[in-house]
Design an enzyme around this catalytic site. Structure first.
Site, PDB file in Angstrom:
ATOM      1  N   SER A   1       0.829  -1.194   0.000  1.00  0.00           N
ATOM      2  CA  SER A   1       0.000   0.000   0.000  1.00  0.00           C
ATOM      3  C   SER A   1       0.873   1.258   0.000  1.00  0.00           C
ATOM      4  CB  SER A   1      -0.949  -0.042   1.195  1.00  0.00           C
ATOM      5  OG  SER A   1      -1.988   0.888   1.064  1.00  0.00           O
TER       6      SER A   1
ATOM      7  N   ASP B   1      -9.692  -5.277  -4.596  1.00  0.00           N
ATOM      8  CA  ASP B   1      -9.146  -4.297  -3.658  1.00  0.00           C
ATOM      9  C   ASP B   1     -10.094  -3.104  -3.575  1.00  0.00           C
ATOM     10  OD1 ASP B   1      -7.613  -2.260  -2.395  1.00  0.00           O
ATOM     11  OD2 ASP B   1      -5.755  -3.201  -3.074  1.00  0.00           O
TER      12      ASP B   1
ATOM     13  N   HIS C   1      -7.512  -5.773  -0.295  1.00  0.00           N
ATOM     14  CA  HIS C   1      -6.340  -4.929  -0.088  1.00  0.00           C
ATOM     15  C   HIS C   1      -5.373  -5.554   0.924  1.00  0.00           C
ATOM     16  CE1 HIS C   1      -4.079  -1.209  -0.263  1.00  0.00           C
ATOM     17  NE2 HIS C   1      -4.108  -1.104   1.051  1.00  0.00           N
TER      18      HIS C   1
END
Length: 272
Positions: free
Chosen positions: A95, A224, A252
């Site tokens: 991320s 995601d 995610h």
């Protein structure tokens, strides 16, 4: 605790276990190095040296009032890798940590980095604009700012549902995983987390991706709900030596919920 003091006096906490080729893990917002527990244990058992830090303002690192931006995050990592004399390293970012990892490799990795892995990464850029019409509109990030800055405890509790895909039909919800996400988030500085939203949403990693010459593996879940999947093919295309693996239905937070698959694919990439 193991810490280094970077040039502005902020203490950066890190874990450094094992011997062998180093793997450096870059965590996502607003978490800590603890989010890599499963990967740390797995790759340690495979004979690697594993290192995970807490980004400034996160986890056990110092809560500086300044420097909550991507370039400072990367400068902190450069100081850490120099202090630990890391060479031939593999950098893995999830991320926000994906952006941090690729900028580190592009700016400071010459002669120190062997490969990199971007997981559910914010690269090349998240926010919607003229050059990125498919991006996420600013009001979404303003909503994240409002929740983080002024009702953080409840907002973080609720945020885990989409993060791990627990709102999908048939999902097996783990309260332990949700509580651990909340625990990590609440350890950090609300100011750092608030300012970090700009860092992960508005930083443009296009030139960083283009500059990197080492092999890079891009992993992204097709379901995601935090960083849209369309980011991943764009990032992979910009890389000189990029490989994309996509996962139907993965969320995610797939390094945690789908750790066996993710760890296997990363290990195969490292060994290739």
């Amino acid at each position: 605790m193991s810490t280094i003091k970077v040039k502005d006096g902020t203490e950066i906490y890190y874990k450094d276990w094992g011997i062998g080729q180093p793997i450096v893990f870059h965590h996502g917002w607003p978490l800590s190095g603890d989010d890599w527990d499963t990967q740390m244990m797995f790759f340690l058992s495979q004979g690697y040296r594993v290192i995970a830090h807490d980004r400034r303002g996160h986890g056990r690192s110092g809560q500086s009032s300044q420097g909550n931006d991507m370039d400072t995050y990367v400068a902190d990592i450069a100081e850490l890798t120099t202090a630990l004399d890391l060479k031939d390293a593999i950098h893995i970012g999830h991320s926000t940590g994906g952006g941090e990892a690729i900028r580190y490799v592009a700016k400071h990795g010459m002669g120190r980095v062997a490969k990199a892995v971007l997981i559910s990464a914010v690269t090349p850029i998240m926010i919607k604009g003229e050059s990125n019409p498919e991006g996420v509109p600013m009001p979404i990030f303003d909503e994240i700012r409002k929740g983080t800055g002024f009702s953080r405890s409840q907002y973080y509790h609720d945020f885990t549902t989409a993060f791990y895909g627990y709102n999908r039909e048939g999902a097996k919800v783990s309260e332990g995983i949700k509580n651990n996400w909340w625990r990590q988030g609440m350890m950090g500085s609300v100011k750092a987390h608030y300012e970090g939203i700009k860092a992960f949403s508005e930083s443009d990693f296009t030139e960083d991706l283009k500059r990197v010459e080492v092999p890079v593996l891009v992993l992204h879940g097709e379901d995601d709900q935090i960083v849209p999947f369309h980011q991943a093919p764009k990032a992979a295309k910009l890389l000189q030596n990029g490989t994309l693996i996509s996962y139907p239905g993965f969320p995610h937070g797939m390094p945690t919920t789908e750790a066996e698959t993710i760890n296997r694919d990363i290990l195969s990439f490292i060994n290739s």
